[in-house]
Scaffold this motif. Structure first.
Motif, PDB file in Angstrom:
ATOM      1  N   LEU A 127       0.787  -1.232   0.000  1.00 42.70           N
ATOM      2  CA  LEU A 127       0.000   0.000   0.000  1.00 42.70           C
ATOM      3  C   LEU A 127       0.822   1.287   0.000  1.00 42.70           C
ATOM      4  CD1 LEU A 127      -2.761  -0.924   2.645  1.00 42.70           C
ATOM      5  CD2 LEU A 127      -2.942  -1.014   0.144  1.00 42.70           C
TER       6      LEU A 127
ATOM      7  N   ARG B  28      -1.296   6.216  -1.623  1.00 39.62           N
ATOM      8  CA  ARG B  28      -2.305   6.565  -2.616  1.00 39.62           C
ATOM      9  C   ARG B  28      -2.352   8.071  -2.900  1.00 39.62           C
ATOM     10  NH1 ARG B  28      -7.314   2.271  -1.846  1.00 39.62           N
ATOM     11  NH2 ARG B  28      -6.010   0.405  -1.974  1.00 39.62           N
TER      12      ARG B  28
ATOM     13  N   ASN C  29      -5.974  -4.749  -0.147  1.00 40.31           N
ATOM     14  CA  ASN C  29      -6.652  -3.777  -1.015  1.00 40.31           C
ATOM     15  C   ASN C  29      -7.880  -3.192  -0.325  1.00 40.31           C
ATOM     16  OD1 ASN C  29      -4.891  -3.921  -3.194  1.00 40.31           O
ATOM     17  ND2 ASN C  29      -5.980  -5.622  -4.160  1.00 40.31           N
TER      18      ASN C  29
ATOM     19  N   GLY D  97      -6.731  -0.838   2.333  1.00 38.26           N
ATOM     20  CA  GLY D  97      -6.288   0.416   1.721  1.00 38.26           C
ATOM     21  C   GLY D  97      -7.452   1.294   1.297  1.00 38.26           C
ATOM     22  N   ASP D  98      -8.491   0.675   0.729  1.00 38.72           N
ATOM     23  CA  ASP D  98      -9.678   1.441   0.311  1.00 38.72           C
ATOM     24  C   ASP D  98     -10.336   2.133   1.504  1.00 38.72           C
ATOM     25  OD1 ASP D  98      -9.264   0.588  -2.279  1.00 38.72           O
ATOM     26  OD2 ASP D  98     -10.791  -0.986  -2.215  1.00 38.72           O
TER      27      ASP D  98
ATOM     28  N   GLU E 267      -8.101   4.998   2.799  1.00 37.67           N
ATOM     29  CA  GLU E 267      -8.159   6.126   1.864  1.00 37.67           C
ATOM     30  C   GLU E 267      -9.467   6.890   1.988  1.00 37.67           C
ATOM     31  OE1 GLU E 267      -7.972   7.097  -2.955  1.00 37.67           O
ATOM     32  OE2 GLU E 267      -7.961   5.022  -2.240  1.00 37.67           O
TER      33      GLU E 267
END
Length: 318
Positions: A78, A105, A280, A283-284, A287
Motif C-alpha cells: 500500500l 495513494r 486492497n 487500503g480502500d 483512503e
C-alpha cells in the motif's frame, strides 16, 4: 505450506483431497476438473459457514494466524517510497515498531506500525511485535514530526501488548505509553488507526488514539490478552476461552460499544487466505476515511478526537 486452525480441520481434509486429485491429473490424462470443482465449492461453503459463526476464542486464533498480513506486507502493498526513521533519540532503536515517511495513494504521510515478524528469527528480532519504551518514544517523535510538517498519520496495530520485561519497566514503559497516547490526542493533523491483527492493552492504544479507528473483521482488540485475563481472574490459563467471551474483543462487539468506527470485511476464509484482497480492502477503507479528514481544521481534529475517547463505551451502555 498452509497452516490450518483447529476448527478448520474439515476444510483441511477437503483441500487435501483436492490436492490429491490435482496431483493425479498432473501425472496422467485423467480429467477430473468436475470433481475438483465440486470439492472446491464444498470448501467455499464450509469456509463461509465456519467464519460466519466464529466464537471470540476462534477469532483470537484467526487474529494470530502466522499467515495473516503483517505490517511489512502493508508497507509493500500500500505504501510507495517508504523511508524508515529509526531511534527514539534517547536510548535506541526498537524493531517491534517500524515508522517512517511514505506515500499512500497520493498522500504523503507518516506511517507507523507493529511488526511481529514471519520466521522464528524475524519474530525474535522484532520481539513478536511487543514494543519497549524506546518504541513508543520513537512513535511519539514521529507523530510530533508529522504535526510540524502537517502530514497525516496512519498507524497499523498488531501486538499482543507492550513488552512486560524488567528492562522495559526500568526504562519507563508506562510513562512512554502514556506520552504516546497523549501525542496521538494532541495532534492537529488527521490520524487513522487500523487494527489488523491483535490489539492488546495500552500497547495498542498508544498507536490507536485516532480520529478514525478501523478494524479488520477477524482482528481482536482488548484491554488484556485472554490468557492474561484468565491468569488474573481464574488463576488458570485454561480459562482463556471464557476470558475471550467476557472481554468483548471482537469487531462486532467493539463497533456496538463505539470503541471502533468501522469494520473492514475480510475475504472468504479471512485475510490469511487472500492477503492481496484483504490489503486492497484495507487500503480502500483507509483512503476513504483519510479523504474525509484531510482539510479539516487542526483544532477541530484534536477536539473531535478527544471527545471521541471521552464518549467511548457510552454507545453500548445506552
Amino acid at each position: 505450506m498452509r497452516v490450518f486452525l483447529d476448527f478448520e480441520k474439515p476444510i483441511a481434509d477437503l483441500e487435501g483431497k483436492i490436492e490429491e486429485l490435482r496431483h493425479l491429473t498432473s501425472e496422467g490424462d485423467i480429467n477430473i476438473a468436475d470433481e475438483v470443482g465440486k470439492l472446491q465449492a464444498k470448501v467455499d461453503r464450509q469456509l463461509r459457514q465456519s467464519y460466519q459463526k466464529l466464537t471470540p476464542w476462534q477469532k483470537v486464533q484467526v487474529a494470530r494466524h502466522p499467515d495473516r498480513p503483517h505490517f511489512r506486507q502493508v508497507l509493500s502493498h500500500l505504501v510507495e517510497d517508504f523511508t524508515p526513521l529509526a531511534g527514539d533519540r534517547a536510548f535506541g532503536e526498537d524493531k517491534a515498531i517500524i515508522g517512517g515517511i511514505g506515500r499512500f495513494r497520493g498522500f504523503s504521510a507518516v506511517i507507523i506500525g507493529n511488526e511481529k515478524g514471519g520466521t522464528t528469527e524475524e519474530r525474535i528480532a522484532h520481539n513478536f511485535g511487543m514494543a519497549k519504551p524506546e518504541g513508543y518514544r520513537k512513535a511519539r517523535r514521529l507523530m510530533e514530526m508529522a504535526d510540524r510538517f502537517k502530514l497525516p498519520v496512519l498507524t497499523f496495530v498488531d501486538t499482543a501488548g507492550a513488552y512486560p520485561g524488567v528492562g522495559a519497566e526500568e526504562r519507563g514503559q508506562a510513562e512512554a505509553i502514556a506520552r504516546s497516547i497523549d501525542a496521538c490526542l494532541s495532534l492537529q493533523v488527521p490520524i487513522i488507526a487500523s487494527i489488523v491483527g491483535e490489539g492488546g492493552s495500552g500497547g495498542a492504544v498508544a498507536l490507536a488514539a485516532a480520529n478514525r479507528v478501523l478494524m479488520l473483521e477477524h482482528a481482536v482488540y482488548s484491554v488484556i490478552s485472554p490468557e492474561g485475563c484468565a491468569s488474573i481472574l481464574w488463576r488458570d490459563g485454561d480459562h482463556a476461552r471464557d476470558a475471550a467471551e467476557a472481554l468483548r474483543l471482537t469487531s462486532d462487539d467493539l463497533l456496538k460499544l463505539g470503541v471502533i468506527d468501522e469494520i473492514i470485511r475480510e475475504p472468504l476464509g479471512a485475510a490469511h487466505r487472500d492477503q492481496a484482497t484483504a490489503l486492497n480492502t484495507l487500503g480502500d477503507a483507509v483512503e476513504a476515511n483519510l479523504r474525509t479528514l484531510v482539510g479539516t481544521e487542526g483544532g477541530k481534529l484534536k477536539a473531535d478526537r478527544r471527545r471521541k475517547f471521552l464518549d467511548m463505551g457510552k454507545k453500548g451502555l445506552a
